[in-house]
Design an enzyme around this catalytic site. Structure first.
Site, PDB file in Angstrom:
ATOM      1  N   HIS A  23      79.821 -35.967 -51.176  1.00  0.00           N
ATOM      2  CA  HIS A  23      80.473 -36.991 -51.996  1.00  0.00           C
ATOM      3  C   HIS A  23      79.555 -37.291 -53.185  1.00  0.00           C
ATOM      4  O   HIS A  23      78.365 -37.561 -52.992  1.00  0.00           O
ATOM      5  CB  HIS A  23      80.645 -38.292 -51.209  1.00  0.00           C
ATOM      6  CG  HIS A  23      81.503 -38.178 -49.982  1.00  0.00           C
ATOM      7  ND1 HIS A  23      82.793 -38.663 -49.933  1.00  0.00           N
ATOM      8  CD2 HIS A  23      81.257 -37.660 -48.755  1.00  0.00           C
ATOM      9  CE1 HIS A  23      83.290 -38.454 -48.725  1.00  0.00           C
ATOM     10  NE2 HIS A  23      82.385 -37.851 -47.990  1.00  0.00           N
ATOM     11  N   GLN A  73      81.599 -37.685 -40.454  1.00  0.00           N
ATOM     12  CA  GLN A  73      82.361 -36.575 -41.043  1.00  0.00           C
ATOM     13  C   GLN A  73      83.770 -36.515 -40.445  1.00  0.00           C
ATOM     14  O   GLN A  73      83.919 -36.498 -39.224  1.00  0.00           O
ATOM     15  CB  GLN A  73      81.640 -35.255 -40.778  1.00  0.00           C
ATOM     16  CG  GLN A  73      82.276 -34.059 -41.460  1.00  0.00           C
ATOM     17  CD  GLN A  73      81.586 -32.754 -41.069  1.00  0.00           C
ATOM     18  OE1 GLN A  73      81.456 -32.447 -39.893  1.00  0.00           O
ATOM     19  NE2 GLN A  73      81.144 -32.013 -42.048  1.00  0.00           N
ATOM     20  N   VAL A  83      86.336 -34.314 -42.089  1.00  0.00           N
ATOM     21  CA  VAL A  83      86.826 -32.949 -42.317  1.00  0.00           C
ATOM     22  C   VAL A  83      85.680 -31.999 -41.952  1.00  0.00           C
ATOM     23  O   VAL A  83      84.594 -32.083 -42.541  1.00  0.00           O
ATOM     24  CB  VAL A  83      87.251 -32.754 -43.788  1.00  0.00           C
ATOM     25  CG1 VAL A  83      87.750 -31.342 -44.016  1.00  0.00           C
ATOM     26  CG2 VAL A  83      88.314 -33.783 -44.179  1.00  0.00           C
ATOM     27  N   HIS A 122      80.916 -31.102 -47.118  1.00  0.00           N
ATOM     28  CA  HIS A 122      81.337 -31.632 -48.431  1.00  0.00           C
ATOM     29  C   HIS A 122      80.398 -32.743 -48.840  1.00  0.00           C
ATOM     30  O   HIS A 122      80.041 -33.592 -48.042  1.00  0.00           O
ATOM     31  CB  HIS A 122      82.786 -32.129 -48.393  1.00  0.00           C
ATOM     32  CG  HIS A 122      83.112 -33.043 -47.262  1.00  0.00           C
ATOM     33  ND1 HIS A 122      83.294 -32.599 -45.974  1.00  0.00           N
ATOM     34  CD2 HIS A 122      83.271 -34.385 -47.209  1.00  0.00           C
ATOM     35  CE1 HIS A 122      83.563 -33.616 -45.184  1.00  0.00           C
ATOM     36  NE2 HIS A 122      83.540 -34.729 -45.904  1.00  0.00           N
TER      37      HIS A 122
HETATM   38  P1  AMP Z   1      84.179 -37.480 -44.761  1.00  0.00           P
HETATM   39  O1  AMP Z   1      84.503 -38.803 -44.153  1.00  0.00           O
HETATM   40  O2  AMP Z   1      82.770 -37.408 -45.265  1.00  0.00           O
HETATM   41  O3  AMP Z   1      84.532 -36.333 -43.865  1.00  0.00           O
HETATM   42  O4  AMP Z   1      85.065 -37.386 -46.059  1.00  0.00           O
HETATM   43  C1  AMP Z   1      86.312 -36.771 -46.099  1.00  0.00           C
HETATM   44  C2  AMP Z   1      86.904 -37.133 -47.436  1.00  0.00           C
HETATM   45  O5  AMP Z   1      87.945 -36.231 -47.725  1.00  0.00           O
HETATM   46  C3  AMP Z   1      87.503 -38.535 -47.465  1.00  0.00           C
HETATM   47  O6  AMP Z   1      86.834 -39.310 -48.456  1.00  0.00           O
HETATM   48  C4  AMP Z   1      88.949 -38.282 -47.843  1.00  0.00           C
HETATM   49  O7  AMP Z   1      89.471 -39.252 -48.703  1.00  0.00           O
HETATM   50  C5  AMP Z   1      88.899 -36.916 -48.495  1.00  0.00           C
HETATM   51  N1  AMP Z   1      90.129 -36.148 -48.451  1.00  0.00           N
HETATM   52  C6  AMP Z   1      90.912 -35.916 -47.383  1.00  0.00           C
HETATM   53  N2  AMP Z   1      91.961 -35.139 -47.728  1.00  0.00           N
HETATM   54  C7  AMP Z   1      91.808 -34.869 -49.048  1.00  0.00           C
HETATM   55  C8  AMP Z   1      92.568 -34.116 -49.989  1.00  0.00           C
HETATM   56  N3  AMP Z   1      93.691 -33.464 -49.643  1.00  0.00           N
HETATM   57  N4  AMP Z   1      92.127 -34.053 -51.275  1.00  0.00           N
HETATM   58  C9  AMP Z   1      91.004 -34.714 -51.627  1.00  0.00           C
HETATM   59  N5  AMP Z   1      90.243 -35.416 -50.799  1.00  0.00           N
HETATM   60  C10 AMP Z   1      90.643 -35.514 -49.512  1.00  0.00           C
END
Ligand code: AMP
Length: 143
Positions: free
Chosen positions: A99, A91, A93, A97
């Site tokens: 995917h 993770q 962010v 979330h």
């Molecule tokens: P994770 O690695 O599971 O935390 O996924 C985070 C995801 O957020 C990644 O696939 C990024 O490409 C996506 N992401 C980061 N910033 C943004 C944004 N501003 N809008 C859309 N997706 C984003």
């Protein structure tokens, strides 16, 4: 405030896929394939276990809604649905979330579970260890 809360509040732009009272779905800006969507709860929590039961249930409704829309546009019923539930799971962010990626024939994608553990023996290459599985099952039920 998390990046995704800023997106939900429209302080940061996003490409919307759908929305409910408790969730928001939008396109990932680094799509692993076309249609790669993120579904997030409005409730800002890092891990699934921290969400209210209401948010968790609504999140799954959001996933189903995104699948319906993606299925129509990409002409498929198959999806890879992935949650990186905490930093050790990948993770980036710290706001739950999910995917959602439509899967189509020849799209070059892999099975997500296997990709997470590429060094694990291929399925079927090792006899299942039923004693170990049974012991773990007992432990988990007692937890
Ligand atoms: P994770 O690695 O599971 O935390 O996924 C985070 C995801 O957020 C990644 O696939 C990024 O490409 C996506 N992401 C980061 N910033 C943004 C944004 N501003 N809008 C859309 N997706 C984003």
């Amino acid at each position: 405030m998390s990046l995704f809360t800023k997106i939900i509040r429209k302080e940061i732009p996003s490409c919307k896929v759908g929305a409910g009272e408790l969730w928001y779905a939008f396109l990932d800006i680094n799509p692993r394939r076309a249609g790669h969507t993120l579904v997030v709860p409005v409730e800002e929590k890092q891990r699934l276990a921290e969400l209210s039961a209401e948010s968790r249930a609504a999140l799954m409704e959001g996933v189903a809604d995104a699948q319906r829309r993606l299925g129509k546009v990409f002409d498929t019923q198959d999806f890879t649905v992935v949650l990186h539930d905490g930093p050790l799971a990948g993770q980036e962010v710290p706001h739950v979330h999910i995917h959602v990626m439509p899967r189509t024939s020849g799209d070059g994608g892999r099975c997500a579970g296997m990709a997470a553990f590429p060094d694990a023996p291929p399925i079927g290459s090792v006899e299942p260890d039923f004693a170990a599985l049974g012991a773990l099952s007992e432990k988990l039920q007692a937890a």
